[in-house]
Write a protein that holds these residues in place. Structure first.
Motif, PDB file in Angstrom:
ATOM      1  N   LEU A  63     -25.430 -14.232  -6.808  1.00 35.86           N
ATOM      2  CA  LEU A  63     -26.632 -14.879  -7.330  1.00 35.86           C
ATOM      3  C   LEU A  63     -27.147 -15.961  -6.395  1.00 35.86           C
ATOM      4  O   LEU A  63     -28.347 -16.014  -6.111  1.00 35.86           O
ATOM      5  N   SER A  64     -26.275 -16.826  -5.900  1.00 41.50           N
ATOM      6  CA  SER A  64     -26.736 -17.900  -5.016  1.00 41.50           C
ATOM      7  C   SER A  64     -27.344 -17.333  -3.734  1.00 41.50           C
ATOM      8  O   SER A  64     -28.350 -17.844  -3.231  1.00 41.50           O
ATOM      9  N   GLN A  65     -26.783 -16.246  -3.207  1.00 39.56           N
ATOM     10  CA  GLN A  65     -27.333 -15.606  -2.012  1.00 39.56           C
ATOM     11  C   GLN A  65     -28.698 -14.995  -2.297  1.00 39.56           C
ATOM     12  O   GLN A  65     -29.607 -15.063  -1.473  1.00 39.56           O
ATOM     13  N   PHE A  66     -28.839 -14.408  -3.481  1.00 37.94           N
ATOM     14  CA  PHE A  66     -30.120 -13.816  -3.867  1.00 37.94           C
ATOM     15  C   PHE A  66     -31.212 -14.877  -3.888  1.00 37.94           C
ATOM     16  O   PHE A  66     -32.314 -14.660  -3.385  1.00 37.94           O
ATOM     17  N   LEU A  67     -30.898 -16.030  -4.464  1.00 36.87           N
ATOM     18  CA  LEU A  67     -31.887 -17.111  -4.531  1.00 36.87           C
ATOM     19  C   LEU A  67     -32.277 -17.584  -3.137  1.00 36.87           C
ATOM     20  O   LEU A  67     -33.461 -17.834  -2.867  1.00 36.87           O
ATOM     21  N   LYS A  68     -31.315 -17.691  -2.243  1.00 37.50           N
ATOM     22  CA  LYS A  68     -31.597 -18.131  -0.874  1.00 37.50           C
ATOM     23  C   LYS A  68     -32.386 -17.080  -0.104  1.00 37.50           C
ATOM     24  O   LYS A  68     -33.363 -17.406   0.570  1.00 37.50           O
ATOM     25  N   LEU A  69     -31.980 -15.829  -0.186  1.00 38.99           N
ATOM     26  CA  LEU A  69     -32.647 -14.763   0.568  1.00 38.99           C
ATOM     27  C   LEU A  69     -34.098 -14.566   0.143  1.00 38.99           C
ATOM     28  O   LEU A  69     -34.924 -14.136   0.931  1.00 38.99           O
TER      29      LEU A  69
ATOM     30  N   VAL B 213     -34.738 -21.130  -3.197  1.00 38.99           N
ATOM     31  CA  VAL B 213     -34.069 -22.406  -2.963  1.00 38.99           C
ATOM     32  C   VAL B 213     -33.911 -22.568  -1.455  1.00 38.99           C
ATOM     33  O   VAL B 213     -33.991 -21.599  -0.705  1.00 38.99           O
ATOM     34  N   GLN B 214     -33.662 -23.807  -1.034  1.00 41.77           N
ATOM     35  CA  GLN B 214     -33.536 -24.054   0.402  1.00 41.77           C
ATOM     36  C   GLN B 214     -32.084 -24.043   0.876  1.00 41.77           C
ATOM     37  O   GLN B 214     -31.832 -23.894   2.066  1.00 41.77           O
ATOM     38  N   SER B 215     -31.137 -24.211  -0.039  1.00 35.27           N
ATOM     39  CA  SER B 215     -29.734 -24.268   0.373  1.00 35.27           C
ATOM     40  C   SER B 215     -28.826 -23.742  -0.726  1.00 35.27           C
ATOM     41  O   SER B 215     -29.228 -23.643  -1.889  1.00 35.27           O
ATOM     42  N   GLY B 216     -27.597 -23.467  -0.337  1.00 35.83           N
ATOM     43  CA  GLY B 216     -26.603 -23.043  -1.313  1.00 35.83           C
ATOM     44  C   GLY B 216     -26.297 -24.144  -2.307  1.00 35.83           C
ATOM     45  O   GLY B 216     -26.042 -23.884  -3.481  1.00 35.83           O
ATOM     46  N   GLY B 217     -26.330 -25.387  -1.848  1.00 37.75           N
ATOM     47  CA  GLY B 217     -26.088 -26.525  -2.738  1.00 37.75           C
ATOM     48  C   GLY B 217     -27.157 -26.642  -3.810  1.00 37.75           C
ATOM     49  O   GLY B 217     -26.855 -26.918  -4.977  1.00 37.75           O
ATOM     50  N   GLU B 218     -28.398 -26.423  -3.414  1.00 37.64           N
ATOM     51  CA  GLU B 218     -29.496 -26.460  -4.382  1.00 37.64           C
ATOM     52  C   GLU B 218     -29.323 -25.339  -5.400  1.00 37.64           C
ATOM     53  O   GLU B 218     -29.492 -25.546  -6.611  1.00 37.64           O
TER      54      GLU B 218
END
Length: 68
Positions: free
Chosen positions: A8-14, A18-23
């Motif tokens: 999920l976090s990778q999907f949001l970044k790709l 979002v601008q970062s994994g932390g966000e």
């Protein structure tokens, strides 16, 4: 998406949501992201083709792209 799933976090970044994994981590843990119409609190949630991610009032379909 080269594997059969994406986190999920990778999907949001790709998808430049979002601008970062932390966000991504903070937004997910705050309950601001839904997967298949359910709030998802795990940033490592595996997404597969056909899943739907809702964030900031927009819904995005997870699709598998052909490997190069």
């Amino acid at each position: 998406m080269q594997d059969s799933f994406i986190k999920l976090s990778q999907f949001l970044k790709l998808n430049d949501l979002v601008q970062s994994g932390g966000e991504a981590k903070h937004l997910i843990q705050d309950g601001q992201v839904c997967v298949n119409d359910e709030i998802e609190l795990r940033r490592g949630r595996k997404l597969y083709s056909g899943d739907r991610v809702t964030f900031a009032g927009q819904t995005y379909d997870v699709t598998e792209t052909p490997a190069p």
